[in-house]
Design a protein around this motif. Structure first.
Motif, PDB file in Angstrom:
ATOM      1  N   LEU A   1      -2.531  12.109   2.527  1.00  0.00           N
ATOM      2  CA  LEU A   1      -2.726  11.108   1.461  1.00  0.00           C
ATOM      3  C   LEU A   1      -1.741   9.941   2.402  1.00  0.00           C
ATOM      4  CD1 LEU A   1      -2.762  13.090  -1.520  1.00  0.00           C
ATOM      5  CD2 LEU A   1      -4.748  11.877  -0.602  1.00  0.00           C
ATOM      6  N   GLY A   2      -0.784  10.273   2.881  1.00  0.00           N
ATOM      7  CA  GLY A   2       0.193   9.168   3.245  1.00  0.00           C
ATOM      8  C   GLY A   2      -0.393   8.350   4.363  1.00  0.00           C
ATOM      9  N   LEU A   3      -1.084   9.047   5.451  1.00  0.00           N
ATOM     10  CA  LEU A   3      -1.854   8.439   6.566  1.00  0.00           C
ATOM     11  C   LEU A   3      -3.093   7.573   5.895  1.00  0.00           C
ATOM     12  CD1 LEU A   3      -2.012  11.133   9.143  1.00  0.00           C
ATOM     13  CD2 LEU A   3      -0.535   9.103   9.138  1.00  0.00           C
ATOM     14  N   MET A   4      -3.505   7.971   5.009  1.00  0.00           N
ATOM     15  CA  MET A   4      -4.810   7.305   4.170  1.00  0.00           C
ATOM     16  C   MET A   4      -4.384   6.175   3.472  1.00  0.00           C
ATOM     17  SD  MET A   4      -7.414  10.336   2.771  1.00  0.00           S
ATOM     18  CE  MET A   4      -8.373   9.159   2.070  1.00  0.00           C
ATOM     19  N   GLY A   5      -3.275   6.176   2.912  1.00  0.00           N
ATOM     20  CA  GLY A   5      -2.672   4.889   2.029  1.00  0.00           C
ATOM     21  C   GLY A   5      -1.822   4.043   3.112  1.00  0.00           C
ATOM     22  N   SER A   6      -1.657   4.228   4.280  1.00  0.00           N
ATOM     23  CA  SER A   6      -1.021   3.441   5.199  1.00  0.00           C
ATOM     24  C   SER A   6      -1.919   2.610   5.886  1.00  0.00           C
ATOM     25  CB  SER A   6       0.246   4.208   5.759  1.00  0.00           C
ATOM     26  OG  SER A   6      -0.606   5.130   6.843  1.00  0.00           O
ATOM     27  N   THR A   7      -3.199   2.874   6.052  1.00  0.00           N
ATOM     28  CA  THR A   7      -4.017   2.058   6.920  1.00  0.00           C
ATOM     29  C   THR A   7      -4.971   1.389   6.233  1.00  0.00           C
ATOM     30  OG1 THR A   7      -5.545   4.041   6.813  1.00  0.00           O
ATOM     31  CG2 THR A   7      -3.837   4.202   8.604  1.00  0.00           C
ATOM     32  N   TYR A   8      -5.468   0.241   6.551  1.00  0.00           N
ATOM     33  CA  TYR A   8      -6.665  -0.570   5.894  1.00  0.00           C
ATOM     34  C   TYR A   8      -7.365  -1.295   7.095  1.00  0.00           C
ATOM     35  CZ  TYR A   8      -3.252  -4.353   6.775  1.00  0.00           C
ATOM     36  OH  TYR A   8      -2.529  -5.339   7.344  1.00  0.00           O
ATOM     37  N   VAL A   9      -8.411  -1.558   6.926  1.00  0.00           N
ATOM     38  CA  VAL A   9      -9.218  -2.377   7.775  1.00  0.00           C
ATOM     39  C   VAL A   9      -9.810  -3.843   7.424  1.00  0.00           C
ATOM     40  CG1 VAL A   9     -11.684  -1.923   8.977  1.00  0.00           C
ATOM     41  CG2 VAL A   9     -10.205  -0.063   8.540  1.00  0.00           C
ATOM     42  N   VAL A  10      -9.734  -4.496   8.404  1.00  0.00           N
ATOM     43  CA  VAL A  10     -10.110  -5.902   8.047  1.00  0.00           C
ATOM     44  C   VAL A  10     -11.541  -6.093   9.080  1.00  0.00           C
ATOM     45  CG1 VAL A  10      -9.575  -8.456   8.319  1.00  0.00           C
ATOM     46  CG2 VAL A  10      -7.648  -6.703   7.865  1.00  0.00           C
ATOM     47  N   ARG A  11     -12.532  -6.701   8.257  1.00  0.00           N
ATOM     48  CA  ARG A  11     -13.740  -6.565   9.043  1.00  0.00           C
ATOM     49  C   ARG A  11     -13.877  -8.198   9.688  1.00  0.00           C
ATOM     50  NH1 ARG A  11     -16.852  -2.082   8.195  1.00  0.00           N
ATOM     51  NH2 ARG A  11     -15.917  -0.846   6.282  1.00  0.00           N
ATOM     52  N   GLU A  12     -15.087  -8.249  10.398  1.00  0.00           N
ATOM     53  CA  GLU A  12     -15.171  -9.519  11.085  1.00  0.00           C
ATOM     54  C   GLU A  12     -15.761 -10.639   9.925  1.00  0.00           C
ATOM     55  OE1 GLU A  12     -15.152 -10.902  13.851  1.00  0.00           O
ATOM     56  OE2 GLU A  12     -14.304  -9.083  15.051  1.00  0.00           O
ATOM     57  N   GLY A  13     -14.981 -11.707  10.116  1.00  0.00           N
ATOM     58  CA  GLY A  13     -15.131 -12.602   9.170  1.00  0.00           C
ATOM     59  C   GLY A  13     -14.274 -12.504   7.595  1.00  0.00           C
ATOM     60  N   GLN A  14     -13.451 -11.701   7.780  1.00  0.00           N
ATOM     61  CA  GLN A  14     -12.326 -11.383   6.873  1.00  0.00           C
ATOM     62  C   GLN A  14     -10.968 -11.667   7.473  1.00  0.00           C
ATOM     63  OE1 GLN A  14     -13.091  -7.350   5.530  1.00  0.00           O
ATOM     64  NE2 GLN A  14     -14.464  -8.149   4.033  1.00  0.00           N
TER      65      GLN A  14
ATOM     66  N   PRO B   1      -9.141  -9.131  12.339  1.00  0.00           N
ATOM     67  CA  PRO B   1     -10.119  -7.832  12.115  1.00  0.00           C
ATOM     68  C   PRO B   1      -9.217  -6.743  12.760  1.00  0.00           C
ATOM     69  CG  PRO B   1     -11.349  -9.714  12.535  1.00  0.00           C
ATOM     70  CD  PRO B   1      -9.979 -10.059  12.819  1.00  0.00           C
ATOM     71  N   GLY B   2      -9.619  -5.486  12.447  1.00  0.00           N
ATOM     72  CA  GLY B   2      -9.222  -4.299  12.976  1.00  0.00           C
ATOM     73  C   GLY B   2      -8.422  -3.474  12.218  1.00  0.00           C
ATOM     74  N   LEU B   3      -7.902  -2.153  12.671  1.00  0.00           N
ATOM     75  CA  LEU B   3      -7.351  -1.275  11.713  1.00  0.00           C
ATOM     76  C   LEU B   3      -5.816  -1.640  11.623  1.00  0.00           C
ATOM     77  CD1 LEU B   3      -7.429   1.612  10.331  1.00  0.00           C
ATOM     78  CD2 LEU B   3      -7.023   2.706  12.479  1.00  0.00           C
ATOM     79  N   HIS B   4      -5.397  -1.621  10.498  1.00  0.00           N
ATOM     80  CA  HIS B   4      -3.982  -2.071  10.518  1.00  0.00           C
ATOM     81  C   HIS B   4      -3.288  -0.963   9.502  1.00  0.00           C
ATOM     82  CE1 HIS B   4      -4.822  -5.946  12.388  1.00  0.00           C
ATOM     83  NE2 HIS B   4      -5.871  -5.812  11.436  1.00  0.00           N
ATOM     84  N   PHE B   5      -1.686  -1.031   9.883  1.00  0.00           N
ATOM     85  CA  PHE B   5      -0.857   0.033   9.020  1.00  0.00           C
ATOM     86  C   PHE B   5      -0.122  -0.874   8.020  1.00  0.00           C
ATOM     87  CE2 PHE B   5      -2.014   2.066  12.814  1.00  0.00           C
ATOM     88  CZ  PHE B   5      -2.459   3.354  12.495  1.00  0.00           C
ATOM     89  N   LYS B   6       0.429   0.040   6.998  1.00  0.00           N
ATOM     90  CA  LYS B   6       1.125  -0.706   5.994  1.00  0.00           C
ATOM     91  C   LYS B   6       1.984   0.633   5.392  1.00  0.00           C
ATOM     92  CE  LYS B   6      -2.166  -0.237   2.131  1.00  0.00           C
ATOM     93  NZ  LYS B   6      -1.530   0.767   1.631  1.00  0.00           N
ATOM     94  N   VAL B   7       2.981   0.083   4.610  1.00  0.00           N
ATOM     95  CA  VAL B   7       3.984   1.167   4.060  1.00  0.00           C
ATOM     96  C   VAL B   7       3.411   1.558   2.732  1.00  0.00           C
ATOM     97  CG1 VAL B   7       6.085   1.571   3.109  1.00  0.00           C
ATOM     98  CG2 VAL B   7       6.122   0.233   5.189  1.00  0.00           C
ATOM     99  N   PRO B   8       3.141   2.971   2.816  1.00  0.00           N
ATOM    100  CA  PRO B   8       2.341   3.469   1.304  1.00  0.00           C
ATOM    101  C   PRO B   8       3.419   3.393   0.257  1.00  0.00           C
ATOM    102  CG  PRO B   8       2.390   5.120   3.092  1.00  0.00           C
ATOM    103  CD  PRO B   8       3.243   4.057   3.850  1.00  0.00           C
ATOM    104  N   LEU B   9       2.650   2.892  -0.834  1.00  0.00           N
ATOM    105  CA  LEU B   9       3.270   2.752  -2.240  1.00  0.00           C
ATOM    106  C   LEU B   9       4.084   1.619  -2.357  1.00  0.00           C
ATOM    107  CD1 LEU B   9       4.434   6.589  -2.867  1.00  0.00           C
ATOM    108  CD2 LEU B   9       2.221   5.427  -3.531  1.00  0.00           C
ATOM    109  N   VAL B  10       4.585   0.867  -1.261  1.00  0.00           N
ATOM    110  CA  VAL B  10       5.295  -0.052  -1.228  1.00  0.00           C
ATOM    111  C   VAL B  10       4.649  -1.162  -0.784  1.00  0.00           C
ATOM    112  CG1 VAL B  10       7.660  -1.113  -0.136  1.00  0.00           C
ATOM    113  CG2 VAL B  10       7.223   1.342  -0.623  1.00  0.00           C
ATOM    114  N   GLU B  11       3.865  -1.210   0.290  1.00  0.00           N
ATOM    115  CA  GLU B  11       3.021  -2.384   0.455  1.00  0.00           C
ATOM    116  C   GLU B  11       1.636  -2.404   0.011  1.00  0.00           C
ATOM    117  OE1 GLU B  11       5.344  -3.979   4.382  1.00  0.00           O
ATOM    118  OE2 GLU B  11       3.507  -2.671   4.599  1.00  0.00           O
ATOM    119  N   THR B  12       0.922  -3.510  -0.194  1.00  0.00           N
ATOM    120  CA  THR B  12      -0.595  -3.568  -0.759  1.00  0.00           C
ATOM    121  C   THR B  12      -1.007  -4.394   0.232  1.00  0.00           C
ATOM    122  OG1 THR B  12       0.286  -3.305  -3.076  1.00  0.00           O
ATOM    123  CG2 THR B  12      -1.926  -3.983  -2.558  1.00  0.00           C
ATOM    124  N   ALA B  13      -2.493  -4.122   0.537  1.00  0.00           N
ATOM    125  CA  ALA B  13      -3.200  -4.799   1.496  1.00  0.00           C
ATOM    126  C   ALA B  13      -4.237  -5.455   0.688  1.00  0.00           C
ATOM    127  CB  ALA B  13      -3.706  -4.179   2.641  1.00  0.00           C
TER     128      ALA B  13
END
Length: 287
Positions: free
Chosen positions: A15-28, A45-57
């Protein structure tokens, strides 16, 4: 017991890994908030990481978008009321400014952009007449104001690529329509008056020509009648002369009878003559 703990740890890690990644698509474009404050912007665009529960993408669409607005009423340089319907084509240029100005709400961005565009168009439309506005080059109006519009749109984090005037109408409650209809009626009356005048002139010309032809025909007929009467009188005189030369006494008697017939034709004629008047010589003569 130990097996259950490992399962819980694995689930928590997943769950931590899922909450720490996000995807930016082409045109975004992506932006990361750290406890509500902007931490990173302009993420491609691409796969990026963030701090779970602290950061919001947050991910925004950077493709060209059509922003529609309600038609606006303007006054031309001659104080004529017009309704202008327009739309804009733009894109998010500054994600930080866009988020701060609108909170990421596109409809709010449209509401913030509409006054900026309407004010810029007002300056251009107010300097033109109705004829120039309707029949002129609308692209020229846009080009003259696009730089000023983008200066105001930068506060919303948006860049306006193009602006188009869809329709320019006369409001139904505007005095302009009444003026247009009044001018059209005046023009129609003017055309009708000109046509009536031309018709009256042509009718007068035709009547004059007909009267002239009538006078010519009557004159020619009178001339021919006079000639025929002259010929008849000449022939009659010739016949009378011939008859007189052949038998003068009978001719005198015939002429007297014609004179009697004409004198007493109505049956009321009275002639007072002497007894020995030549006019009565055949009344007393049995020959």
């Amino acid at each position: 017991m130990r097996h259950s703990i490992w399962i819980a740890v694995a689930v928590a890690v997943l769950l931590g890994l899922m909450g720490s990644t996000y995807v930016v698509r082409e045109g975004q474009v992506g932006m990361v908030l750290n406890l509500g404050r902007v931490a990173r912007t302009g993420i491609g665009p691409g796969l990026h990481f963030k701090v779970p529960l602290v950061e919001t993408a947050l991910v925004f669409d950077r493709r060209l978008t059509v922003f529609n607005a309600e038609p606006e009423r303007y006054l031309t340089s001659e104080r004529k009321d017009v309704s202008v319907d327009f739309f804009t084509v733009g894109m998010i240029e500054d994600v930080r400014a866009f988020y701060r100005a609108t909170g990421g709400d596109e409809s709010l961005a449209v509401d913030r952009l509409a006054p900026i565009i309407k004010d810029s168009l007002r300056n251009e439309i107010n300097s033109r007449t109705l004829k120039e506005l309707v029949s002129g080059d609308r692209a020229e109006i846009i080009d003259r104001q696009l730089a000023a519009i983008n200066k105001g749109a930068s506060t919303v984090g948006v860049k306006i690529i193009d602006l188009r005037l869809k329709q320019i109408d006369l409001p139904t409650d505007s005095q302009v329509i009444q003026d247009v209809y009044r001018r059209m009626r005046a023009q129609r009356h003017q055309v009708a008056s000109r046509l009536r005048a031309e018709g009256a002139e042509q009718a007068q010309t035709i009547r004059a020509g007909a009267d002239k032809q009538q006078a010519v025909i009557v004159a020619e007929a009178e001339r021919d009648a006079q000639r025929l009467r002259g010929q008849g009188d000449a022939e009659a005189a010739a016949l009378y002369a011939k008859a007189a030369n052949k038998d003068p006494a009978f001719y005198a008697f015939q002429r007297s009878l014609e004179a009697y017939r004409e004198s007493f034709s109505d049956g009321k004629g009275v002639i007072m003559l002497e007894r020995n008047d030549d006019f009565l010589k055949y009344f007393g003569n049995d020959r």
